[in-house]
Design a protein around this motif. Structure first.
Motif, short mmCIF file in Angstrom:
data_model
loop_
_atom_site.label_atom_id
_atom_site.label_comp_id
_atom_site.label_asym_id
_atom_site.label_seq_id
_atom_site.Cartn_x
_atom_site.Cartn_y
_atom_site.Cartn_z
N VAL A 1 55.90 46.04 32.79
CA VAL A 1 54.44 46.05 32.79
C VAL A 1 53.93 45.04 33.81
O VAL A 1 54.60 44.07 34.14
CB VAL A 1 53.86 45.73 31.40
N LYS A 2 52.73 45.30 34.30
CA LYS A 2 52.06 44.34 35.18
C LYS A 2 50.63 44.17 34.71
O LYS A 2 50.07 45.04 34.03
CB LYS A 2 52.08 44.80 36.63
N GLY A 3 50.03 43.05 35.05
CA GLY A 3 48.66 42.79 34.64
C GLY A 3 47.78 42.41 35.81
O GLY A 3 48.25 41.91 36.84
N ARG A 4 46.48 42.69 35.65
CA ARG A 4 45.51 42.23 36.64
C ARG A 4 44.18 42.02 35.94
O ARG A 4 43.85 42.67 34.94
CB ARG A 4 45.35 43.23 37.78
N THR A 5 43.42 41.07 36.46
CA THR A 5 42.07 40.86 35.94
C THR A 5 41.10 41.75 36.68
O THR A 5 41.30 42.09 37.85
CB THR A 5 41.64 39.39 36.13
N GLU A 6 40.03 42.15 35.98
CA GLU A 6 39.00 43.00 36.57
C GLU A 6 37.64 42.42 36.20
O GLU A 6 37.36 42.19 35.02
CB GLU A 6 39.11 44.43 36.04
N THR A 7 36.80 42.16 37.18
CA THR A 7 35.47 41.63 36.94
C THR A 7 34.45 42.76 37.06
O THR A 7 34.74 43.83 37.60
CB THR A 7 35.13 40.51 37.93
N THR B 1 52.56 40.11 25.62
CA THR B 1 51.44 39.24 26.01
C THR B 1 51.44 38.94 27.49
O THR B 1 52.48 38.63 28.08
CB THR B 1 51.51 37.92 25.22
N LEU B 2 50.24 39.04 28.08
CA LEU B 2 50.02 38.61 29.46
C LEU B 2 49.11 37.39 29.44
O LEU B 2 48.09 37.38 28.75
CB LEU B 2 49.36 39.71 30.30
N ASN B 3 49.47 36.37 30.22
CA ASN B 3 48.65 35.16 30.30
C ASN B 3 47.91 35.16 31.63
O ASN B 3 48.52 35.08 32.70
CB ASN B 3 49.51 33.91 30.16
N ALA B 4 46.58 35.24 31.56
CA ALA B 4 45.78 35.38 32.77
C ALA B 4 45.71 34.10 33.57
O ALA B 4 45.38 34.13 34.76
CB ALA B 4 44.36 35.83 32.40
N GLU B 5 46.01 32.96 32.95
CA GLU B 5 45.94 31.67 33.66
C GLU B 5 47.28 31.30 34.27
O GLU B 5 47.35 30.88 35.43
CB GLU B 5 45.46 30.58 32.72
N THR B 6 48.37 31.43 33.50
CA THR B 6 49.69 31.03 34.00
C THR B 6 50.42 32.15 34.71
O THR B 6 51.44 31.91 35.36
CB THR B 6 50.56 30.55 32.82
N HIS B 7 49.92 33.38 34.61
CA HIS B 7 50.54 34.56 35.21
C HIS B 7 51.93 34.82 34.63
O HIS B 7 52.78 35.44 35.30
CB HIS B 7 50.62 34.44 36.73
N VAL C 1 39.51 34.25 31.58
CA VAL C 1 39.24 34.99 32.81
C VAL C 1 37.82 34.70 33.24
O VAL C 1 36.89 34.92 32.45
CB VAL C 1 39.43 36.51 32.60
N PRO C 2 37.59 34.18 34.45
CA PRO C 2 36.23 33.84 34.87
C PRO C 2 35.32 35.07 34.91
O PRO C 2 35.76 36.18 35.23
CB PRO C 2 36.43 33.26 36.28
N GLY C 3 34.04 34.85 34.58
CA GLY C 3 33.04 35.91 34.70
C GLY C 3 32.76 36.62 33.39
O GLY C 3 33.68 36.98 32.67
N LYS D 1 36.05 43.09 41.47
CA LYS D 1 37.14 42.28 42.02
C LYS D 1 38.34 42.31 41.07
O LYS D 1 38.19 42.28 39.85
CB LYS D 1 36.68 40.84 42.22
N THR D 2 39.54 42.39 41.64
CA THR D 2 40.77 42.39 40.84
C THR D 2 41.73 41.33 41.35
O THR D 2 41.74 41.00 42.54
CB THR D 2 41.46 43.76 40.88
N THR D 3 42.53 40.79 40.43
CA THR D 3 43.54 39.79 40.78
C THR D 3 44.79 40.06 39.98
O THR D 3 44.74 40.17 38.75
CB THR D 3 43.04 38.36 40.47
#
Length: 514
Positions: free
Chosen positions: A224-230, A268-274, A153-155, A234-236
């Motif tokens: 379940v759902k996933g999102r990145t948080e910086t 498992t959630l994969n932040a790159e492949t979604h 995850v960037p950042g 910012k969220t994705t």
């Protein structure tokens, strides 16, 4: 022994913000507000803080975020910790996900931007150290199911949030974690409806253990759902998936699916492949099998059925004595980690690598102190060299048949590999909840089969080891002390810690095991 270390087999027998910082890095000379020190340093753990003091001497003022008696896997930083970090010229951590994620988030939020943040163990090989994989091979008779995040995850300080959005089934699901003091922290509770609060975060490439408690037998479907948080807010979104659970022996699994009812696996959630999937350990060391969510069923059999504890803190599970089907977290506390074992300092040769890295970073931050840092490093490396030889010689006196460790915490793989020991460690049951007779017998059987003369408690984790003490007493073996992640009032520096460990292991695992 140092030249021919045995390959360690880990076989676990189981019973069961703040302040905004600003400042500039000092480049030599006394720094205002820091006595006569040229650098103000924050370290995440007492072990790292001690190593920094040995290299820095009077030119550094060092504080540890995790206090003596603390556990870096679960310590929650305070505003006072944030204030200290905000004044730091440099921050040293262990890395490899040793520290509780809240510690590292606090560091990223509060340390000055100009302050280098150095995870010492993550470049250990470049300074002469070695890093080993963390093997988790528990003897649970049910599935050991955790949560994991894969993909970068960037950042700096970015995290992945997992949220439960839907549950279909005959009863309720609670996902919770039991901390080192026995207090449950609830992440998901479907009984009061699901919303954004039914979630938790993990850093990238991390894994954690939790309890999964179902109130009734039958088939469940969990979405379940996933999102990145910086750190800047910012969220994705990174995808969602639905997982099937069968609870109780009578619950059938859908045709054409793989049923997992034992071993180690993670939602498992994969932040790159979604992508969202179940990651399960394979048959070969280090092998991982990734099952698409739709193709796997997670089984919670009747042998996982427990009774709701009587303690009020567990009232969220139901009335005391009610049936509840539980996949246990096994490892107590917020034990978030990756694939690599972070406890590298338990091999003294690795501590020397830590020291070389610390020297290099202090010289970068304070070039005027180079001669002091180099002199202190040379002297301390000699001390560590003697310590390494002494530890090896002391542990060589332990009969080979007795070189087995059962501890409260899987933190001694490096010590075992370096000095010819075998880890037959175990993790404690949920505090305030009695282990089943089968679980106690399993631990006792492991002690009997391994013929261990003694078991070992870490002082900062001793309060959670009542079952270990009881089973040791029943089996007629000794109970001794070993230091892993932290110090206490008796042992307050790294050299003393390792000498104590060697002496205690030799004494307790000696010929008579006492």
């Amino acid at each position: 022994m140092r030249g021919h270390p045995r390959r360690t087999t880990v076989a676990l027998a189981v019973t069961g913000a703040l302040l905004a910082g600003a400042g500039a890095t000092a480049c030599g000379g006394p720094r205002a507000g820091s006595s006569d020190a040229a650098l103000t340093v924050s370290a995440t753990t007492p072990v790292i803080a001690d190593l920094v003091r040995q290299v820095g001497g009077d030119r550094v003022a060092v504080t540890s975020i995790v206090p003596h008696h603390g556990d870096p896997h679960s310590y929650e930083p305070s505003p006072g910790d944030a204030a200290k970090v905000a004044r730091a010229d440099i921050v040293f951590s262990n890395g490899l996900l040793l520290e509780e994620p809240g510690i590292m988030k606090m560091v990223h939020n509060n340390a000055p931007r100009s302050a280098p943040k150095i995870p010492l163990a993550e470049r250990l090989e470049q300074y002469g150290g070695t890093v080993m994989r963390l093997k988790e091979d528990l003897g649970l008779d049910v599935l050991w199911l955790g949560w994991a995040v894969e993909g970068e995850v960037p950042g700096d300080g970015s995290q992945v949030r997992t949220t439960v959005t839907r549950l279909e089934g005959p009863g309720d699901l609670r996902v919770y974690l039991t901390d080192t003091l026995g207090t449950p922290q609830v992440y998901v509770d479907s009984a009061d409806g699901l919303d954004d609060k039914d979630s938790f975060t993990l850093p990238p490439e991390a894994h954690t253990h939790v309890n999964w408690a179902f109130s009734k037998p039958g088939t469940y479907r969990l979405t379940v759902k996933g999102r990145t948080e910086t750190l800047d807010g910012k969220t994705t979104d990174i995808g969602s998936g639905t997982f099937a659970f069968t609870v109780g022996d009578a619950a059938p699994g859908p045709e054409g699916t793989t049923v997992l009812d034992g071993g180690h696996a993670d939602v498992t959630l994969n932040a790159e492949t979604h992508k969202v999937y179940v990651r399960a350990d394979g048959g070969k060391p280090g092998e991982r099998i990734r099952h698409p969510a739709a193709d796997v069923v997670l089984n919670v059999p009747d042998r996982a059925k427990e009774s709701v504890p009587k303690e009020k803190s567990y009232a969220f599970l139901g009335r005391p004595g009610d049936d509840v089907w539980v996949l246990p977290q096994a490892v107590i506390g917020k034990h978030v980690h990756g694939d690599l074992d972070p406890h590298a300092w338990e091999d003294v040769a690795n501590a020397q690598a830590y020291v070389r890295r610390i020297e290099a970073e202090l010289v970068k931050a304070d070039p005027d102190g180079r001669s002091t840092y180099e002199k202190n490093t040379r002297a301390y490396l000699k001390t560590l060299g003697r310590l390494d030889a002494d530890v090896a010689a002391k542990l060589a006196t332990v009969p080979e048949r007795n070189r087995k460790l059962i501890t409260t915490h899987d933190a001694f793989g490096y010590l075992a590999r370096a000095y010819g020991m075998e880890v037959a460690g175990f993790v404690v049951p949920v505090p305030n909840q009695e282990p089943s007779a089968a679980q106690v017998e399993q631990l006792g059987r492991t002690i009997r089969e391994k013929k261990v003369p003694a078991v070992f408690l870490e002082p900062n984790l001793a309060s959670r080891a009542d079952v270990l003490r009881r089973v040791a007493r029943d089996q007629g073996v000794g109970v001794c002390t070993i230091y892993g992640d932290s110090f206490d009032d008796k042992v307050g520096d790294y050299v003393s810690m390792m000498r104590h460990n060697a002496d205690e292991l030799a004494r307790c695992l000696g010929k008579d095991g006492r």
